[in-house]
Write an enzyme that holds these catalytic residues in place. Structure first.
Site, PDB file in Angstrom:
ATOM      1  N   HIS A 100       0.707  -1.058  -0.010  1.00 52.65           N
ATOM      2  CA  HIS A 100       0.097   0.195   0.008  1.00 52.65           C
ATOM      3  C   HIS A 100       0.910   1.186   0.081  1.00 52.65           C
ATOM      4  O   HIS A 100       1.524   1.542   1.085  1.00 52.65           O
ATOM      5  CB  HIS A 100      -0.876  -0.038   1.245  1.00 52.65           C
ATOM      6  CG  HIS A 100      -1.694   1.214   1.384  1.00 52.65           C
ATOM      7  ND1 HIS A 100      -2.570   1.469   0.603  1.00 52.65           N
ATOM      8  CD2 HIS A 100      -1.823   2.309   2.530  1.00 52.65           C
ATOM      9  CE1 HIS A 100      -3.176   2.440   0.974  1.00 52.65           C
ATOM     10  NE2 HIS A 100      -2.879   2.933   2.153  1.00 52.65           N
TER      11      HIS A 100
ATOM     12  N   ASP B 166      -1.702   3.754  -4.735  1.00 49.52           N
ATOM     13  CA  ASP B 166      -2.391   3.037  -3.585  1.00 49.52           C
ATOM     14  C   ASP B 166      -1.899   1.378  -3.800  1.00 49.52           C
ATOM     15  O   ASP B 166      -1.615   1.058  -2.572  1.00 49.52           O
ATOM     16  CB  ASP B 166      -3.982   2.877  -4.031  1.00 49.52           C
ATOM     17  CG  ASP B 166      -4.590   3.693  -3.023  1.00 49.52           C
ATOM     18  OD1 ASP B 166      -3.987   4.290  -2.118  1.00 49.52           O
ATOM     19  OD2 ASP B 166      -5.995   3.777  -3.359  1.00 49.52           O
TER      20      ASP B 166
ATOM     21  N   ARG C   1      19.956  13.265  11.381  1.00 46.85           N
ATOM     22  CA  ARG C   1      20.253  14.657  11.352  1.00 46.85           C
ATOM     23  C   ARG C   1      21.460  14.822  10.282  1.00 46.85           C
ATOM     24  O   ARG C   1      21.554  15.889   9.899  1.00 46.85           O
ATOM     25  CB  ARG C   1      20.505  15.529  12.635  1.00 46.85           C
ATOM     26  CG  ARG C   1      19.628  15.220  13.782  1.00 46.85           C
ATOM     27  CD  ARG C   1      18.233  16.193  13.283  1.00 46.85           C
ATOM     28  NE  ARG C   1      18.683  17.311  13.210  1.00 46.85           N
ATOM     29  CZ  ARG C   1      18.344  18.430  14.131  1.00 46.85           C
ATOM     30  NH1 ARG C   1      17.664  17.896  15.466  1.00 46.85           N
ATOM     31  NH2 ARG C   1      18.655  19.746  14.120  1.00 46.85           N
TER      32      ARG C   1
ATOM     33  N   LYS D 274      -0.170  10.520   0.698  1.00 40.46           N
ATOM     34  CA  LYS D 274       0.717   9.958  -0.018  1.00 40.46           C
ATOM     35  C   LYS D 274       0.233  10.344  -1.585  1.00 40.46           C
ATOM     36  O   LYS D 274       1.232  10.616  -2.332  1.00 40.46           O
ATOM     37  CB  LYS D 274       0.347   8.412   0.083  1.00 40.46           C
ATOM     38  CG  LYS D 274       1.061   7.754   1.326  1.00 40.46           C
ATOM     39  CD  LYS D 274       0.930   6.462   1.351  1.00 40.46           C
ATOM     40  CE  LYS D 274      -0.376   5.632   1.559  1.00 40.46           C
ATOM     41  NZ  LYS D 274      -1.146   5.934   2.785  1.00 40.46           N
TER      42      LYS D 274
END
Lengths: 88, 337
Positions: free
Chosen positions: B153, B192, B258, B174
């Site tokens: 998905h 999807d 980071r 998304k």
């Protein structure tokens, strides 16, 4: 986790409108819903996914509910399947 | 967050010779040598076999379950046999449960071969292509058919040529990110439902499904067809998966990278794919960040790793010891801009 095999019993099969209803019902719950047919597993909260299954009358699909409200979610959605998407 | 269970993984155990024939007859210029009933035979193995030794009589370790390719060598060998011996050699082979026979280089099947093929209900094909070319094509086709696949998905987009899969909870955005990327000239592969197929040892190829193709659902609007809306430039059928991006609501307890020095990887069908967790916060433009991730991936691919370069610069500086924190240019010569 709750797993259940359900059958499609209405004549038209799992077409667009019931797909939309399933997605809306599933979205009300926090639990995830996965639907499996022919080795393809899709997210039960995505309408394109549910339509992709192209589940015709007589076919059976596998539902998997997982999350804090899985009991309620499974009851509501399995009931909708058993009612033949209110098209009987 | 990507949930992979046995249920998501599809692996074909066999394909019928009929399916093989339908899919390959035009592409590989394959024809049936004679009308035949044996098309329901099954292929279980992706490898091919050239049965030279078996024809000559040595059938120990004969891999009968493979597609049997008769090249010029096999045909020449059979040709110099007397008719009875030829029959014997072929009968010995056809008594095994072989899926089908392919003659290459447009070799004509012997009469005995046609006769025995009909008797054993064994499909015999003829291809115009040379053995080398046909073997390559058929192997590649069978590899793809028997390759493990997984359904996921998410949304797969080609961003500057980098295959990016966006995953995350339903409703996180998304599809919206994918749409935004398409608007900026990138290409949608699938939304999807993405089907990933393993190619070779370290490659996953993603594609959409036959039904959904390039349709997508946008909350509040409904279905749209990206192909007819944005045109052919906005889509593609398949793309190698190179980066996975998981979108999630900012979680203050979660640590996000980071420096970018330590790559995290996600294993899918035993292929390790770079994996980035991207927190969504107000004012953050995920589309631009996705483009930057793609560009950085390309830079790394071409040998420039920004995180490592900066790390080295700092290390060099620390070795020197002393010195003040300077500006990038010591002296701005008459530059009043």
């Amino acid at each position: 986790m709750i797993e259940k095999e359900v059958k499609i019993i209405n004549d038209a099969g799992l077409h667009t409108r019931p797909a939309a209803t399933i997605v809306k019902l599933a979205a009300k719950f926090k639990s995830d819903l996965q639907i499996t047919k022919d080795g393809i597993t899709i997210n039960g909260k995505s309408i394109i996914g549910v339509m992709t299954l192209a589940a015709e009358k007589g076919s059976s699909i596998h539902l998997t509910f997982e999350g804090e409200d899985e009991e309620e979610a499974s009851e509501t959605i399995i009931d909708y399947f058993n009612r033949g998407f209110d098209e009987l | 967050m990507i949930n992979i269970t046995e249920k998501n993984i599809i692996k074909k155990k066999s394909i019928s010779v009929e399916f093989f024939y339908k899919q390959t007859k035009d592409r590989f210029k394959i024809k049936l040598a004679c009308e035949n009933d044996g098309l329901d035979r099954l292929i279980y193995d992706q490898n091919l076999h050239r049965p030279g030794l078996a024809l000559a009589g040595f059938v120990d370790l004969f891999t009968a379950n493979r597609v049997q390719v008769f090249g010029n060598t096999e045909m020449r060998y059979l040709d110099q046999l007397k008719s009875d011996d030829r029959k014997l050699a072929l009968e010995r082979l056809f008594n095994f449960k072989i899926p089908c026979v392919i003659l290459t280089d447009a070799n004509k099947p012997f009469e005995e071969m046609i006769h025995l093929a009909k008797k054993h209900k064994l499909p015999v094909f003829v291809s115009e292509y040379s053995t080398t070319k046909l073997s390559y094509l058929v192997s590649d086709f069978l590899d793809d058919q028997f390759a493990p696949r997984v359904s996921i998905h998410g949304s797969l987009v080609d961003v500057y040529g980098v295959g990016m899969l966006f995953v995350g909870k339903s409703g996180i955005g998304k599809s919206e990110v994918a749409l935004d990327l398409v608007e900026r000239g990138h290409r949608l592969v699938a939304d999807d439902v993405v089907i990933l197929t393993k190619k070779g040892e370290g490659i996953l190829i993603g594609a959409g499904t036959e039904l959904a193709q390039h349709f997508m659902e946008v909350r509040g609007i409904g279905f749209i067809d990206v192909r007819s809306m944005f045109g052919i430039r906005a889509i593609r059928f398949q793309k190698r998966l190179e980066v996975i991006i998981e979108l999630e609501v900012w979680d203050k307890d979660n640590e996000y990278t980071r420096t970018g020095l330590d790559d995290s990887l996600f294993s899918l069908l035993d292929v390790e794919i770079p994996y980035i967790k991207l927190p969504i916060v107000p004012g953050k433009n995920i589309t631009v960040i996705a483009e930057v991730i793609a560009l950085n991936y390309l830079l790394k691919h071409y040998g420039y790793d920004a995180a490592k370069i900066l790390q080295e610069r700092l290390a060099q500086r620390l070795k020197k010891k002393g010195g003040e924190i300077g500006r990038v240019i010591d002296y701005f010569e008459h530059d009043f801009e």
